[in-house]
Design an enzyme around this catalytic site. Sequence first.
Site, PDB file in Angstrom:
ATOM      1  N   ALA A 180       0.848  -1.183   0.000  1.00 47.32           N
ATOM      2  CA  ALA A 180       0.000   0.000   0.000  1.00 47.32           C
ATOM      3  C   ALA A 180       0.888   1.239   0.000  1.00 47.32           C
ATOM      4  CB  ALA A 180      -0.917  -0.001   1.220  1.00 47.32           C
TER       5      ALA A 180
ATOM      6  N   GLY B  99       0.041  -5.184   0.761  1.00 46.77           N
ATOM      7  CA  GLY B  99      -1.146  -5.157  -0.084  1.00 46.77           C
ATOM      8  C   GLY B  99      -0.946  -5.847  -1.412  1.00 46.77           C
TER       9      GLY B  99
ATOM     10  N   GLU C 255      -1.560  -9.454  -0.696  1.00 48.36           N
ATOM     11  CA  GLU C 255      -2.999  -9.591  -0.465  1.00 48.36           C
ATOM     12  C   GLU C 255      -3.763  -9.560  -1.790  1.00 48.36           C
ATOM     13  OE1 GLU C 255      -3.598  -7.608   3.912  1.00 48.36           O
ATOM     14  OE2 GLU C 255      -2.825  -6.322   2.324  1.00 48.36           O
TER      15      GLU C 255
ATOM     16  N   GLU D 234       3.853  -5.588   7.259  1.00 46.21           N
ATOM     17  CA  GLU D 234       3.154  -4.484   7.930  1.00 46.21           C
ATOM     18  C   GLU D 234       3.634  -4.253   9.356  1.00 46.21           C
ATOM     19  OE1 GLU D 234       0.325  -5.904   4.706  1.00 46.21           O
ATOM     20  OE2 GLU D 234       1.693  -6.834   6.145  1.00 46.21           O
TER      21      GLU D 234
END
Length: 260
Positions: free
Chosen positions: A66, A111, A114, A134
């Site tokens: 992200a 992300g 993911e 993260e």
Amino acid sequence: MNFTHLLLEDRGAVRWITLNRPEKLNALNRATLSELHAAFEAAGSDDAVRVVVLTGAGPKAFVAGADIAEMNGLSAVQGRDFSRHGQRLMSRIEQLGKPVLAMVNGFALGGGLELAMACHLRIAADTAKVGQPEVNLGLVPGFGGTQRLLRLAGRSATLELCLLGQPIDAQRALHLGILSRVVPADQLQAETTRLAEQLAQSAPQALRGVLDAVLVGGETSLEAGLDYETQLFAVAFSTDDMKEGTDAFLARRKPSFTGR
């Protein structure tokens, strides 16, 4: 819709969606998540599209994570909304009803992993690295990482990747079940294309039945899952493609599936 952060290309019945922020290693910000949602919504409703391939632009990254610069300024409420925005996208991809292949050409972190895990097959270059880092930012995965990783690789691997925050190489990710296939980097495009074209020639309703049986039925009890499989099996008998497939087999010819 005009896309700022995506490139779309149709190659026959395969739609290629490329995240196009190479200067940011294709990091996911809110605008990119919204564009991806619109792109997959369009692919899902277009009968001419039978398969989707998702990849990242540039030689370094599928998606490096992200957008940290954007996240840095979010409040708790905004962070919750950002997480839900991302999770809705991942669910949209997973529930598309058409095979989605992630072509992992480099880093798939946070992300990015993911996003790849929301796809149905993940074909990676042998130089790729994946991870959930993260924790190194004082965060937890927010786009479904703890849950999809758990279902793909089990509790031990999920805790290792999420607690330590260290990436692993493609071969280990393949061994853990996170990746579907690993090939030499110079063969990645060709192998992904081959698999996508094979799927594009298959019976669309049968493919959807398999996806539903695994993704929906697999979240129920064994008894309920078996019953759901039976219902999907029965529905297949109502399709023209089932008749075409069995006729072609008996006639020893290649079937031509229409999706009806």
